[in-house]
Design an enzyme around this catalytic site. Structure first.
Site, PDB file in Angstrom:
ATOM      1  N   SER A  58       3.227  -2.384  10.308  1.00 41.08           N
ATOM      2  CA  SER A  58       4.680  -2.433  10.528  1.00 41.08           C
ATOM      3  C   SER A  58       5.316  -3.774  10.162  1.00 41.08           C
ATOM      4  O   SER A  58       6.245  -4.223  10.834  1.00 41.08           O
ATOM      5  CB  SER A  58       5.018  -2.060  11.984  1.00 41.08           C
ATOM      6  OG  SER A  58       4.595  -0.739  12.262  1.00 41.08           O
ATOM      7  N   ASN A  93       0.865  -1.177   0.000  1.00 36.83           N
ATOM      8  CA  ASN A  93       0.000   0.000   0.000  1.00 36.83           C
ATOM      9  C   ASN A  93       0.904   1.230   0.000  1.00 36.83           C
ATOM     10  O   ASN A  93       1.493   1.567   1.023  1.00 36.83           O
ATOM     11  CB  ASN A  93      -0.885  -0.060   1.259  1.00 36.83           C
ATOM     12  CG  ASN A  93      -1.722   1.185   1.449  1.00 36.83           C
ATOM     13  OD1 ASN A  93      -1.786   2.044   0.561  1.00 36.83           O
ATOM     14  ND2 ASN A  93      -2.360   1.293   2.602  1.00 36.83           N
ATOM     15  N   GLU A 142      -5.603  -5.086  10.476  1.00 37.71           N
ATOM     16  CA  GLU A 142      -4.576  -4.070  10.702  1.00 37.71           C
ATOM     17  C   GLU A 142      -4.878  -3.345  12.011  1.00 37.71           C
ATOM     18  O   GLU A 142      -5.659  -2.376  12.020  1.00 37.71           O
ATOM     19  CB  GLU A 142      -4.570  -3.060   9.555  1.00 37.71           C
ATOM     20  CG  GLU A 142      -4.272  -3.684   8.201  1.00 37.71           C
ATOM     21  CD  GLU A 142      -3.660  -2.658   7.251  1.00 37.71           C
ATOM     22  OE1 GLU A 142      -2.577  -2.939   6.741  1.00 37.71           O
ATOM     23  OE2 GLU A 142      -4.252  -1.588   7.063  1.00 37.71           O
ATOM     24  N   GLY A 150       2.319   2.020  10.806  1.00 36.79           N
ATOM     25  CA  GLY A 150       3.279   3.107  10.677  1.00 36.79           C
ATOM     26  C   GLY A 150       4.015   3.435  11.964  1.00 36.79           C
ATOM     27  O   GLY A 150       4.688   4.462  12.061  1.00 36.79           O
ATOM     28  N   LYS A 162       0.129   4.304  -0.310  1.00 39.00           N
ATOM     29  CA  LYS A 162      -0.519   5.487   0.287  1.00 39.00           C
ATOM     30  C   LYS A 162      -0.279   6.732  -0.585  1.00 39.00           C
ATOM     31  O   LYS A 162      -0.132   6.610  -1.800  1.00 39.00           O
ATOM     32  CB  LYS A 162      -0.045   5.665   1.735  1.00 39.00           C
ATOM     33  CG  LYS A 162      -0.216   4.372   2.555  1.00 39.00           C
ATOM     34  CD  LYS A 162      -0.040   4.552   4.032  1.00 39.00           C
ATOM     35  CE  LYS A 162      -0.256   3.216   4.735  1.00 39.00           C
ATOM     36  NZ  LYS A 162      -0.156   3.290   6.181  1.00 39.00           N
ATOM     37  N   GLU A 190      -6.892   4.589   7.961  1.00 45.40           N
ATOM     38  CA  GLU A 190      -6.678   6.024   7.674  1.00 45.40           C
ATOM     39  C   GLU A 190      -7.924   6.623   7.009  1.00 45.40           C
ATOM     40  O   GLU A 190      -8.264   7.783   7.241  1.00 45.40           O
ATOM     41  CB  GLU A 190      -5.419   6.200   6.808  1.00 45.40           C
ATOM     42  CG  GLU A 190      -4.162   5.987   7.644  1.00 45.40           C
ATOM     43  CD  GLU A 190      -2.970   5.443   6.890  1.00 45.40           C
ATOM     44  OE1 GLU A 190      -2.955   5.490   5.647  1.00 45.40           O
ATOM     45  OE2 GLU A 190      -2.039   4.953   7.559  1.00 45.40           O
ATOM     46  N   HIS A 242      -9.566   1.143   4.909  1.00 44.94           N
ATOM     47  CA  HIS A 242      -8.285   1.293   5.621  1.00 44.94           C
ATOM     48  C   HIS A 242      -8.503   2.210   6.821  1.00 44.94           C
ATOM     49  O   HIS A 242      -9.291   3.158   6.744  1.00 44.94           O
ATOM     50  CB  HIS A 242      -7.230   1.868   4.668  1.00 44.94           C
ATOM     51  CG  HIS A 242      -5.860   1.850   5.273  1.00 44.94           C
ATOM     52  ND1 HIS A 242      -5.452   2.804   6.171  1.00 44.94           N
ATOM     53  CD2 HIS A 242      -4.831   0.971   5.139  1.00 44.94           C
ATOM     54  CE1 HIS A 242      -4.208   2.511   6.563  1.00 44.94           C
ATOM     55  NE2 HIS A 242      -3.817   1.404   5.950  1.00 44.94           N
TER      56      HIS A 242
HETATM   57  P1  PGA Z   1       2.740   0.097   7.700  1.00 49.05           P
HETATM   58  O1  PGA Z   1       1.303   0.319   7.032  1.00 49.05           O
HETATM   59  O2  PGA Z   1       3.309  -1.184   7.122  1.00 49.05           O
HETATM   60  O3  PGA Z   1       3.531   1.299   7.304  1.00 49.05           O
HETATM   61  O4  PGA Z   1       2.525  -0.018   9.163  1.00 49.05           O
HETATM   62  C1  PGA Z   1       0.413  -0.753   6.810  1.00 49.05           C
HETATM   63  C2  PGA Z   1      -0.874  -0.235   6.232  1.00 49.05           C
HETATM   64  O5  PGA Z   1      -1.307   0.857   6.606  1.00 49.05           O
HETATM   65  O6  PGA Z   1      -1.496  -0.894   5.372  1.00 49.05           O
END
Ligand code: PGA
Length: 252
Positions: free
Chosen positions: A212, A8, A167, A173, A10, A96, A94
């Site tokens: 992560s 992803n 997630e 992140g 983003k 976010e 997601h």
């Molecule tokens: P990350 O993000 O690997 O940077 O933690 C995962 C995601 O948001 O899909």
């Protein structure tokens, strides 16, 4: 069975960076026997598609779609548009999107339905916040995010081919991945919830872990029976680390 590794990207990158990243991934992917998905931002989907069209183990995903069909919805991008430019998958719900852009469970159901109508495979994200985990509500929160996908016959049919991505919000992140045991426990729970609605679907359901994931944590996560792969954010922006995770995925 090899694990699925999805990147992803983003809201990162430029045309130049996406070009370089996709070229790097393609170069390594041919020698890795694992399925991969890349999810660049909308403007770079067509570019990515033109490059991966001939590569049989890389699919293309959008990071979001509109809950609406075609119409007067300024700024929205529909499911059929992203399908038209080569996407086979779309990430929906997601965290976010849920926390920053107001996507509710009801929007998620609408988007899953639009995805299915357009022939896209939805990758539906679920997961609890840190407060919810500390309050002992993690299993209930995730359960309700999954249950709602099956709320009526239409959504049940739409979600039939879906991939679910667990997630935990606190792991995204932050560099703080869930332990493989905690992730496995939740993945098993998710499979059990889906089983109540559709036993056949639950048996073959792919549940990705996201939050992560790095090359050095992938092996332990992928060793868990209910973890079908990873949805990778930060580490997917570097071809080498993304490919390393996929290489681990190919061992299973
Ligand atoms: P990350 O993000 O690997 O940077 O933690 C995962 C995601 O948001 O899909």
């Amino acid at each position: 069975m090899a694990k699925l590794v999805a990147g992803n990207w983003k809201s990162h990158g430029s045309q130049h960076q996406c070009n370089a990243l996709i070229d790097g991934i393609i170069e390594g992917a041919t020698s890795i026997a694992a399925p991969m998905i890349v999810a660049p931002a909308y403007p770079y989907l067509a570019l990515a598609h033109s490059k991966i069209a001939a590569v049989n183990n890389i699919d293309l995903a959008a990071q979001n779609i509109s809950a609406y069909e075609e119409g007067a919805y300024t700024g929205e991008v529909t499911a059929s548009m992203v399908h038209d430019v080569g996407c086979s998958h779309v990430i929906i719900g997601h965290s976010e999107r849920r926390s920053l852009f107001g996507d509710t469970n009801a929007h998620v159901v609408e988007k899953v339905t639009r995805a299915a109508e357009a022939g896209l495979i939805p990758i539906v994200c679920v997961g609890e916040t840190l407060e919810e985990r500390h309050a002992g509500k993690a299993f209930n929160v995730v359960e309700s995010q999954v249950d709602v996908l099956f709320e009526n016959a239409e959504s049940k049919a739409a979600v039939r081919n879906a991939i679910i991505a667990y997630e935990p919000v606190w792991a995204i992140g932050t560099g703080q991945s869930a332990s493989s045991e905690d992730a496995e426990e939740m993945h098993k729970h998710i499979r059990g919830v889906v089983q109540r609605h559709d036993a056949v679907q639950s048996a073959s359901l792919v549940i990705l872990y996201g939050g992560s994931v790095k090359p050095d944590t992938a092996d332990e996560l992928f060793s868990q029976p209910n973890i079908g792969g990873a949805l990778v954010g930060g580490a997917s922006l570097d071809a080498k680390s993304f490919l390393e995770i996929a290489r681990v995925g190919a061992k299973f």
